[in-house]
Structures are given as structure tokens and as C-alpha cells.
Write a protein that holds these residues in place. Structure first.
Motif, PDB file in Angstrom:
ATOM      1  N   MET A  59      -1.106 -11.661  -1.853  1.00 58.47           N
ATOM      2  CA  MET A  59      -2.001 -12.284  -0.872  1.00 58.47           C
ATOM      3  C   MET A  59      -1.748 -11.773   0.544  1.00 58.47           C
ATOM      4  O   MET A  59      -2.429 -12.199   1.479  1.00 58.47           O
ATOM      5  CB  MET A  59      -1.834 -13.804  -0.907  1.00 58.47           C
ATOM      6  N   THR A  60      -0.791 -10.874   0.723  1.00 59.22           N
ATOM      7  CA  THR A  60      -0.481 -10.362   2.063  1.00 59.22           C
ATOM      8  C   THR A  60      -1.455  -9.256   2.456  1.00 59.22           C
ATOM      9  O   THR A  60      -2.002  -8.554   1.601  1.00 59.22           O
ATOM     10  CB  THR A  60       0.955  -9.828   2.108  1.00 59.22           C
ATOM     11  N   THR A  61      -1.645  -9.105   3.747  1.00 58.13           N
ATOM     12  CA  THR A  61      -2.598  -8.094   4.246  1.00 58.13           C
ATOM     13  C   THR A  61      -2.110  -6.668   4.034  1.00 58.13           C
ATOM     14  O   THR A  61      -2.914  -5.729   4.046  1.00 58.13           O
ATOM     15  CB  THR A  61      -2.856  -8.310   5.750  1.00 58.13           C
ATOM     16  N   ALA A  62      -0.815  -6.493   3.801  1.00 59.74           N
ATOM     17  CA  ALA A  62      -0.260  -5.150   3.644  1.00 59.74           C
ATOM     18  C   ALA A  62      -0.758  -4.445   2.385  1.00 59.74           C
ATOM     19  O   ALA A  62      -0.669  -3.215   2.291  1.00 59.74           O
ATOM     20  CB  ALA A  62       1.269  -5.218   3.618  1.00 59.74           C
ATOM     21  N   ILE A  64      -3.606  -3.766   1.650  1.00 59.98           N
ATOM     22  CA  ILE A  64      -4.755  -2.924   1.973  1.00 59.98           C
ATOM     23  C   ILE A  64      -4.386  -1.448   1.867  1.00 59.98           C
ATOM     24  O   ILE A  64      -5.211  -0.611   1.494  1.00 59.98           O
ATOM     25  CB  ILE A  64      -5.306  -3.253   3.384  1.00 59.98           C
ATOM     26  N   TRP A  65      -3.123  -1.118   2.203  1.00 52.10           N
ATOM     27  CA  TRP A  65      -2.675   0.273   2.109  1.00 52.10           C
ATOM     28  C   TRP A  65      -2.705   0.753   0.663  1.00 52.10           C
ATOM     29  O   TRP A  65      -3.094   1.889   0.381  1.00 52.10           O
ATOM     30  CB  TRP A  65      -1.274   0.432   2.692  1.00 52.10           C
ATOM     31  N   ASN A 171       5.971  -2.155   4.303  1.00 49.02           N
ATOM     32  CA  ASN A 171       5.673  -3.577   4.537  1.00 49.02           C
ATOM     33  C   ASN A 171       6.039  -4.452   3.339  1.00 49.02           C
ATOM     34  O   ASN A 171       6.473  -5.589   3.502  1.00 49.02           O
ATOM     35  CB  ASN A 171       4.175  -3.736   4.841  1.00 49.02           C
TER      36      ASN A 171
END
Length: 285
Positions: A59-62, A64-65, A171
Motif C-alpha cells: 500500500m506504500t507509494t514506493a 510505483i517504481w 525505499n
């Protein structure tokens, strides 16, 4: 030393995956190979994630990578990779696909303003020379030179995905999560494509093809997990050249397992060695 061993092990399993795909293509198609291998990747990796990964990390935005990397590789990269194997064979396509660190270095020079040294010039020269030797080594069987764009395209996508994955690992230092997200993203892309062209109805698999595509998928799971673990432990400049040695493993495995399909000449052996040497020189800059 652990990171180096993991990287070399990943190279072996990447090579094994390519050889298994080549055997499956005897009675199958590229789309079948991509779909089945990614399906196996995703199923196995999600099983591992549910067992060993904190699900809150998803659920973390990291992530996206990893999503961006998954679009490039294994998604687009695998389509080009398997197409190259179909048209050129493992022994020709694998050394060229091994150029992926070259694109990583060039992107770093252009966009990250990293220095351009004489070692890079030397590496590029070795790579160009190696590709030329490889084409000479294929003179026993004619092929359209335009198909060389397929492994080059795969190398580009794989090369661009490496820095994206490294950003994600900085991250979230979890290799299984990284492999799971990239594989799931790639499977989604393939499903959308197949739906758009109504390709799902044409996925009539033979037992022969399904067996080898499944085995290739399992080999790729090992390769990705080992690769991401090595990348998490070591620097890109150390891991990338070691993983890029997979063409040597591919040529050896082709010689052992594909004698009926591919003739491995002295030119191919020499070309593979020269290409890999050039990739290593560039990657260590």
C-alpha cells in the motif's frame, strides 16, 4: 561475496528460461509463451508474498517504481525477448539482449550527467564488434537482419527497468515484493493486449508447449528473486555486469540442450564472449 553469487545464479536461471522457451516454441507461439510464463511468475510470487511479505508494504507509494519497471520488464521486454528467440534462436538473441547495462549507462550519462570515460568507448567498441561476429556466425542459416531489432529492443526495456527497480528497493528493501509487483504489472499489460486483439481465444496450448513454458516461468521466478536480492545487497555497478553474463550460460545450455535446433559455431562462441566483455567493461565504469 553473497551478492556476487546471487547475481551469477540469477544469470544462470535467466539463460535456462530462454532455452526452455526455445524448446516450447517448437509447438507453440510467442503470445502463449509470454502469457503462460507470466501467469506462472505471478502465481508463484504472490504465494511467496502472502507467506513472507508484510502486505501493508503493498500500500506504500514506493511501489510505483516497481509498476513502472514492470511495464518495461518483464512486460515489453519479455515480448521482444521471446520474439527474438523465435526468429534468431537463443545463441544469437541472448548475447544481444545482454546489452541491457549499456542502455542503463547511456541513460545515466544523458540524464544524470555522469562522466563519459574511455572505458565506455572501449566497451561500446567491443559490443559492436561482438554483434558483427555473431551475425557472421549465423551464415549457415539466413535470417532477416531486421530481426536484430527484437533483442536490441528487449535490451533497451530491460536496461531502463534496472534503475527503476533500484529506486524502489531503496525505499522498500524487499526483493519478493519487487518481483511480485513487476510480474503482476506485466501480466496485466499482456491480458489487456490479448483482450484487445481477441487473442485469449487463440491460446490453444499443447502439452509440449505448456510444459516448457511453465518450466521457463519457474526458472524466471528464481532468476528474478535472486536478481532483486542481489540488487538489494549490492551496487548496480557490481550486480549488473554479473547478471549480464547470462549469454554465456545461454550459449552453453544451447549447446547441450538445443543441438537439434541451433548450431553453435566458433563465431557464436567468440561473439558471445566479446559482447559480454564489452558489457562488463561498461558496467564497471
Amino acid at each position: 561475496m553473497a551478492a556476487e553469487i546471487l547475481a551469477l545464479s540469477a544469470a544462470f536461471f535467466f539463460a535456462l528460461s530462454n532455452v526452455l522457451i526455445s524448446k516450447g516454441l517448437d509447438k507453440g507461439t510467442i503470445l502463449q509463451a509470454v502469457f503462460v510464463s507470466l501467469l506462472v511468475n505471478t502465481a508463484v510470487l504472490w504465494t511467496l508474498s502472502l507467506a513472507f511479505v508484510d502486505l501493508q508494504l503493498f500500500m506504500t507509494t514506493a511501489i510505483i517504481w516497481f509498476i513502472l519497471a514492470g511495464i518495461l520488464a518483464p512486460g515489453l521486454g519479455r515480448v521482444f525477448n521471446f520474439s527474438a528467440i523465435n526468429h534468431l534462436g537463443v545463441s544469437i538473441s541472448s548475447p544481444i539482449i545482454g546489452l541491457s547495462p549499456l542502455f542503463s549507462v547511456l541513460v545515466s550519462i544523458v540524464f544524470l550527467k555522469e562522466p563519459f570515460s574511455l572505458l565506455i568507448f572501449g566497451g561500446i567498441f567491443l559490443i559492436i564488434l561482438g554483434i558483427y561476429i555473431l551475425t557472421l556466425g549465423r551464415n549457415h542459416k539466413k535470417f532477416d537482419k531486421k530481426y536484430l531489432l527484437l533483442p536490441l529492443g528487449a535490451a533497451l526495456f530491460y536496461g531502463l527497468a534496472i534503475p527503476l527497480n533500484k529506486l524502489g528497493l531503496l525505499n522498500i528493501g524487499n526483493p519478493i515484493l519487487a518481483a511480485t509487483i513487476t510480474s503482476t504489472t506485466s501480466l496485466f499489460i499482456i491480458l489487456v493486449y490479448l483482450s484487445a486483439v481477441k487473442g485469449l481465444k487463440r491460446l490453444k496450448l499443447t502439452r509440449h508447449a505448456t510444459t516448457f513454458y511453465t518450466l521457463s516461468g519457474l526458472a524466471t521466478v528464481m532468476a528474478f528473486t535472486l536478481h532483486f536480492t542481489a540488487l538489494n545487497l549490492g551496487n548496480v555497478s557490481m550486480i549488473a555486469p554479473l547478471v549480464s553474463t547470462f549469454p554465456l550460460f545461454a550459449v552453453i545450455l544451447s549447446h547441450l540442450l538445443l543441438r537439434h535446433k541451433e548450431r553453435i559455431t566458433l563465431h557464436v562462441w567468440l561473439g558471445a564472449l566479446v559482447v559480454v566483455s564489452g558489457v562488463i567493461v561498461i558496467s564497471i565504469v
